[in-house]
Design a protein around this motif. Sequence first.
Motif, PDB file in Angstrom:
ATOM      1  N   ARG A 177       0.862  -1.191   0.000  1.00 39.98           N
ATOM      2  CA  ARG A 177       0.000   0.000   0.000  1.00 39.98           C
ATOM      3  C   ARG A 177       0.894   1.235   0.000  1.00 39.98           C
ATOM      4  N   PHE A 187       4.494  -0.514  12.256  1.00 36.75           N
ATOM      5  CA  PHE A 187       3.033  -0.517  12.367  1.00 36.75           C
ATOM      6  C   PHE A 187       2.373  -0.162  11.032  1.00 36.75           C
ATOM      7  N   GLU A 263      -5.938  -6.321  13.871  1.00 36.71           N
ATOM      8  CA  GLU A 263      -6.587  -7.229  12.922  1.00 36.71           C
ATOM      9  C   GLU A 263      -8.011  -6.738  12.686  1.00 36.71           C
ATOM     10  N   GLY A 264      -8.519  -6.978  11.481  1.00 31.37           N
ATOM     11  CA  GLY A 264      -9.916  -6.655  11.196  1.00 31.37           C
ATOM     12  C   GLY A 264     -10.649  -7.945  10.852  1.00 31.37           C
ATOM     13  N   GLY A 319      -2.270  -8.337  10.092  1.00 36.94           N
ATOM     14  CA  GLY A 319      -0.973  -7.963   9.547  1.00 36.94           C
ATOM     15  C   GLY A 319       0.129  -8.660  10.333  1.00 36.94           C
TER      16      GLY A 319
HETATM   17  P1  ATP Z   1      -5.600   1.039   8.889  1.00 35.00           P
HETATM   18  O1  ATP Z   1      -6.965   1.602   9.179  1.00 35.00           O
HETATM   19  O2  ATP Z   1      -4.710   0.969  10.098  1.00 35.00           O
HETATM   20  O3  ATP Z   1      -4.937   1.679   7.697  1.00 35.00           O
HETATM   21  P2  ATP Z   1      -6.942  -0.972   7.430  1.00 35.00           P
HETATM   22  O4  ATP Z   1      -8.272  -0.982   8.115  1.00 35.00           O
HETATM   23  O5  ATP Z   1      -6.785  -0.252   6.155  1.00 35.00           O
HETATM   24  O6  ATP Z   1      -5.814  -0.485   8.475  1.00 35.00           O
HETATM   25  P3  ATP Z   1      -7.230  -3.619   6.494  1.00 35.00           P
HETATM   26  O7  ATP Z   1      -7.479  -3.210   5.114  1.00 35.00           O
HETATM   27  O8  ATP Z   1      -8.377  -4.090   7.329  1.00 35.00           O
HETATM   28  O9  ATP Z   1      -6.446  -2.467   7.267  1.00 35.00           O
HETATM   29  O10 ATP Z   1      -6.066  -4.718   6.492  1.00 35.00           O
HETATM   30  C1  ATP Z   1      -6.043  -5.843   7.353  1.00 35.00           C
HETATM   31  C2  ATP Z   1      -4.823  -5.836   8.236  1.00 35.00           C
HETATM   32  O11 ATP Z   1      -3.636  -5.642   7.474  1.00 35.00           O
HETATM   33  C3  ATP Z   1      -4.787  -4.721   9.269  1.00 35.00           C
HETATM   34  O12 ATP Z   1      -5.544  -5.049  10.406  1.00 35.00           O
HETATM   35  C4  ATP Z   1      -3.321  -4.607   9.567  1.00 35.00           C
HETATM   36  O13 ATP Z   1      -2.930  -5.574  10.536  1.00 35.00           O
HETATM   37  C5  ATP Z   1      -2.675  -4.939   8.242  1.00 35.00           C
HETATM   38  N1  ATP Z   1      -2.265  -3.690   7.562  1.00 35.00           N
HETATM   39  C6  ATP Z   1      -3.028  -2.905   6.780  1.00 35.00           C
HETATM   40  N2  ATP Z   1      -2.324  -1.849   6.329  1.00 35.00           N
HETATM   41  C7  ATP Z   1      -1.078  -1.985   6.839  1.00 35.00           C
HETATM   42  C8  ATP Z   1       0.121  -1.223   6.725  1.00 35.00           C
HETATM   43  N3  ATP Z   1       0.177  -0.129   5.974  1.00 35.00           N
HETATM   44  N4  ATP Z   1       1.205  -1.652   7.390  1.00 35.00           N
HETATM   45  C9  ATP Z   1       1.175  -2.772   8.133  1.00 35.00           C
HETATM   46  N5  ATP Z   1       0.076  -3.533   8.270  1.00 35.00           N
HETATM   47  C10 ATP Z   1      -1.039  -3.157   7.637  1.00 35.00           C
END
Ligand code: ATP
Length: 460
Positions: A177, A187, A263-264, A319
């Motif tokens: 991303r 993080f 985690e989501g 993640g």
């Molecule tokens: P955030 O709101 O913190 O940007 P997200 O809701 O976009 O996270 P999801 O799309 O639900 O994240 O992705 C699932 C999991 O992947 C997250 O819970 C996290 O553990 C991991 N993750 C997402 N984006 C990142 C990142 N940029 N760096 C590290 N881990 C990530």
Amino acid sequence: MPASSMDDLVALCKRRGFIYPSSAIYGGLKGFFDFGPMGVELKNNLKKAWWNHMVYQRDDVVGLDSSTIMNTEVFNYSGHLDTFSDPLVDCRQCKGRFRADHLEKPICPQCGSKELTDPRPFNLMMKTTLGPIEDPSAVAYLRPETAQGIFVNFKHVTDSMSVKLPFGIAQIGKAYRNEITPRNFIFRVREFEQMELEFFVKPGDDEQWHEYWVDQRIQWWHQQGLNPSRLVKFEQPKEELAHYSKATVDLLYEFPHGLEELEGVANRTDYDLGSHSKEQSELGLTANVKENIHSVSRLALKGDQNEWIVPYVIEPSAGVERGILAVLHEAYTEEDLGDGKNRVVLKLPFHLAPIKIAVLPLAKNNEEIVKLAQSIVSKLKQAPIGWVVLENTGSVGKSYRRHDEIGTPYCITVDFDTIGQEGNPLLKDTVTIRDRDSLEQTRLPIDQLVSFFMNKIYGA
Ligand code: ATP
């Protein structure tokens, strides 16, 4: 108590070979990190624990490893090309760029100016081009989540495996991303790994399975050593849900920088299978379409009543890097040993510790001691214990400090008593085992070592 600050963790990770900034000799690259010799072990152990729990311990989940670059149409139909964006603001003064939803006040966090642009959507997907000609048809995207690889392989898996609803497909792999502001160590990074399960269920059973997976995931994080008081459930408000989600429960953890998502667990309904079916149904890949399935055929499955349905899907998505950060934060302990002495120790659960046992010869130049230590290492390596190392530094105190800091649960010392040179014949062929957490030292015959550790790991 966990680590008192992120700085403590960052310093330990670099000092002890867990995590280094990427491309450091050229000044680094924001949002990218490298895992060192200890880090890669910790990471592999966390992923193994996840795979074991999500795949091997169940009868209703199979695995997958799909490519990280996919046909652009995948992201068109998944909705990521249109909607996978964060709100970006620019500072007109210092030209800094920030995520609008991360600003507490409409003030530039870099220079304090109030002259910020209006927020505009910034797509987070990373672009590349395939082949030698860089025209628009060569554009491809690195996946922003592993999930789409699972959805587009749904038919492959259901055709080639005997799976029946409810069932899941699990995958661990890289995701990318283009985060506007990568921060807080590992993080929020631009390249990371996800551990994702897509669990397909009958529509109508989805809410019950959603609750089930939230509970499962919380229990699993506890097994990785996270203190229940630092892990909380948070139901995302409707207006913040991702474009595919009917309901999402985030598991928030108290990281050193604050309470944030680890985690989501989302209820993605039939959004993804439905969208991909729209495209592929034109290919007429299956003719078994019932009128009530709105021409969705390719990714439909036969339900109990022999009718064709598009399954709903529950997705726990964690993640790896955030998991590592939480586990390290939780394990980091500073202990006062009295007499002005203290130590830093990583109290990792045994299954996560990079090195399980270190064998230390007391005298690094004594051939007999070193040879015996080597033979103990060889014997222990043959048992299913994990990584066992010989550490011949000659300074046992220093080795203890290092192994405390990397979380090695046991150190074995081979000394002069072991080779019968210290006057107590009863101690010949025995070694000292030091327990990382209790600091207890036990003297044990060499030929009982394997069974001692097997009992410790697998129980009697
Ligand atoms: P955030 O709101 O913190 O940007 P997200 O809701 O976009 O996270 P999801 O799309 O639900 O994240 O992705 C699932 C999991 O992947 C997250 O819970 C996290 O553990 C991991 N993750 C997402 N984006 C990142 C990142 N940029 N760096 C590290 N881990 C990530």
